[in-house]
Design an enzyme around this catalytic site. Structure first.
Site, short mmCIF file in Angstrom:
data_model
loop_
_atom_site.label_atom_id
_atom_site.label_comp_id
_atom_site.label_asym_id
_atom_site.label_seq_id
_atom_site.Cartn_x
_atom_site.Cartn_y
_atom_site.Cartn_z
N CYS A 88 0.84 -1.20 0.00
CA CYS A 88 0.00 0.00 0.00
C CYS A 88 0.87 1.25 0.00
O CYS A 88 1.73 1.41 0.87
CB CYS A 88 -0.92 0.01 1.21
SG CYS A 88 -1.90 1.51 1.38
N CYS A 96 -1.48 7.30 5.94
CA CYS A 96 -2.52 6.57 6.67
C CYS A 96 -1.95 5.82 7.87
O CYS A 96 -0.90 5.17 7.76
CB CYS A 96 -3.23 5.60 5.73
SG CYS A 96 -4.46 4.56 6.55
N CYS A 99 -2.62 0.80 9.19
CA CYS A 99 -1.83 -0.43 9.19
C CYS A 99 -0.48 -0.18 9.85
O CYS A 99 0.13 0.87 9.67
CB CYS A 99 -1.62 -0.95 7.76
SG CYS A 99 -3.13 -1.59 6.99
N GLN A 250 -17.77 -9.01 14.02
CA GLN A 250 -16.38 -9.22 13.65
C GLN A 250 -16.15 -8.75 12.21
O GLN A 250 -16.95 -9.05 11.32
CB GLN A 250 -16.00 -10.70 13.78
CG GLN A 250 -15.99 -11.20 15.21
CD GLN A 250 -14.87 -10.60 16.04
OE1 GLN A 250 -13.88 -10.08 15.52
NE2 GLN A 250 -15.01 -10.67 17.36
N GLU A 303 -26.21 -7.55 27.66
CA GLU A 303 -25.64 -6.61 26.70
C GLU A 303 -26.12 -5.21 27.04
O GLU A 303 -27.31 -5.01 27.32
CB GLU A 303 -26.03 -7.00 25.28
CG GLU A 303 -25.75 -5.98 24.20
CD GLU A 303 -24.27 -5.60 24.10
OE1 GLU A 303 -24.00 -4.38 24.07
OE2 GLU A 303 -23.43 -6.50 24.06
N ASP A 349 -17.12 -11.45 26.04
CA ASP A 349 -16.41 -10.82 24.91
C ASP A 349 -16.45 -9.32 25.12
O ASP A 349 -17.19 -8.60 24.43
CB ASP A 349 -17.08 -11.23 23.60
CG ASP A 349 -16.31 -10.76 22.37
OD1 ASP A 349 -15.24 -10.13 22.54
OD2 ASP A 349 -16.77 -11.01 21.25
N CYS A 376 -9.92 -8.76 22.46
CA CYS A 376 -9.27 -8.11 21.32
C CYS A 376 -8.05 -7.31 21.76
O CYS A 376 -7.43 -6.64 20.93
CB CYS A 376 -10.25 -7.22 20.56
SG CYS A 376 -11.03 -5.95 21.56
#
Length: 421
Positions: A88, A96, A99, A250, A303, A349, A376
């Site tokens: 990229c 950017c 990443c 996800q 939740e 989660d 995560c």
């Protein structure tokens, strides 16, 4: 004041170092998409580098006397054998910030992530864990996997992505980690007037991506865009889910099925089990668990997002075993433990910040025989695992998955079980 952390004092008139360039020998990888180096005793977190390299780095944040500085590698003097050309053109210093590892071989990205997970558990939980980050099926050699992207919109109405740790918007013509469906939606060719951002959602249904412009005076996370559908297949089981277009799901096309498969295997729920599903979203785990605990069992899904709960009720309709509660997880657990309610199994989660001591304490007090924790952020997970250890639950299995290739993010699944007395 008790519990208040005093800010670190800098010397009066500390000299700003932004823009300074130094030649650095790069050390180990660290959590956050950078590597550690030192300059005259001061720690420098360097992006766009690799362990073992010698680089010219330009400071992007910090002053003399700061605990650490941030910098970008702007020239590589001695390259790692794992360095590759970036696919990229925007994944460079000053462009950017989405990443972190496009300059790294894909297999070695997973080696770096493995090192990060192990280091976080060693440092924060006091555990030496045997874990290796595994790939998730569904991307194209680490590219074209992101099914949900929020593009920022600049004053000129053009969509782009933010520079690393900046509000500056970088106009782009393509995002190589976004799926082809996201890019072909036309989001990058459209002028978005009076918008702060545009969400693009390439769900299983409908066939075309859903674009949700966010006005500069926008709504909440789940607002706008209507509903989308997702289908998840695990072995011979298939589930259909409805959720808000901007609701949580996800983003890697293989992640939901991969994580669901592992959660079901680790929990091993059966008829009659009472299961807690915490931070349940729209019911990814609650639906198959509700089927597995029949007859005689139950699933209590908790939740905090009311829209997600409404969709979860819809997704599990017809299953008398599943009950939903729209509440903060810590509050709901306090209520349950206050009533003396226990559970056989639990899955949680939580968001990136982790569950925290209150949730882990209340959950341990309900004495489930297994807790499966989907995380995560390895640092938050390691802190919660340490808390659980002090409450009588030990880590008995740990898995890690590369659900976010080209970035520093990694997904972990941990199994906690009561310590033997």
């Amino acid at each position: 004041m008790t519990g208040t952390r005093r800010p670190r004092e800098r010397p009066p008139g500390a000299e700003p170092l932004v823009g300074s360039t130094w030649t650095l020998d790069v050390g180990p990888v660290a959590h956050g998409g950078h590597c550690v180096a030192r300059h005259e005793g001061q720690v420098v977190f360097v992006r766009h580098a690799l362990p073992g390299e010698r680089v010219v780095a330009r400071v992007t944040e910090g002053r003399v006397g700061d605990r650490f500085l941030r910098a970008d590698a702007v020239e590589v003097l001695a390259a790692s054998p794992h360095r590759v050309p970036r696919p990229c053109p925007y994944a460079v210093p000053g462009q950017c910030g989405g990443c972190d590892w496009q300059h790294v071989e894909l297999a070695h990205q997973r080696t770096l992530k493995t090192a990060v997970v192990r280091e976080q558990f060693r440092r924060l939980a006091g555990l030496d864990v045997d874990v290796t980050v595994a790939p998730v099926p569904g991307d194209e050699d680490g590219l074209r996997w992101r099914t949900r992207v929020e593009f920022a919109v600049g004053p000129d109405g053009r969509a782009g992505l933010h520079e690393h740790r900046s509000t500056r918007i970088v106009p782009i013509d393509d995002c190589l980690i976004a799926t082809r469906e996201v890019i072909s939606s036309g989001v990058l060719e459209t002028q978005w007037q009076d918008c702060s951002a545009v969400d693009v959602i390439a769900a299983t249904r409908p066939d075309e991506p859903v674009l949700v412009p966010l006005p500069r005076q926008g709504g909440g996370r789940g607002a706008g865009g209507g509903l989308v559908g997702e289908r998840v297949e695990v072995g011979d089981w298939a589930g259909e889910y409805v959720l808000a277009a901007r609701g949580f799901w996800q983003v890697h096309p293989g992640a939901a099925a991969t994580f669901l498969s592992r959660v079901l295997a680790l929990l091993a729920a059966g008829p009659g089990d009472r299961v807690l599903d915490l931070y349940a979203g729209s019911g990814l785990f609650a639906l198959p668990l509700g089927e597995r605990v029949q007859p005689g069992g139950s699933v209590l899904a908790v939740e905090g997002d009311r829209t997600a709960v409404d969709n979860g009720i819809r997704n599990t309709e017809g299953l008398e075993t599943v009950e939903w509660r729209a509440n903060r997880v810590d509050r709901e657990l306090r209520s349950l433990t206050g009533q003396g309610i226990s559970a056989d199994l639990a899955v949680l989660d939580p968001p990136r910040t982790g569950a925290g001591r209150d949730v882990m304490s209340a959950l341990a007090g309900m004495r489930p025989r297994r807790i499966v924790y989907v995380a995560c952020d390895p640092a938050a997970l390691a802190r919660d695992v340490k808390t659980a250890d002090g409450l009588g639950y030990r880590l008995t299995a740990l898995e890690a998955y590369d659900a976010f290739p080209m970035t520093h993010h990694v997904e972990c699944i941990a199994l906690l079980e009561p310590q033997r007395r």
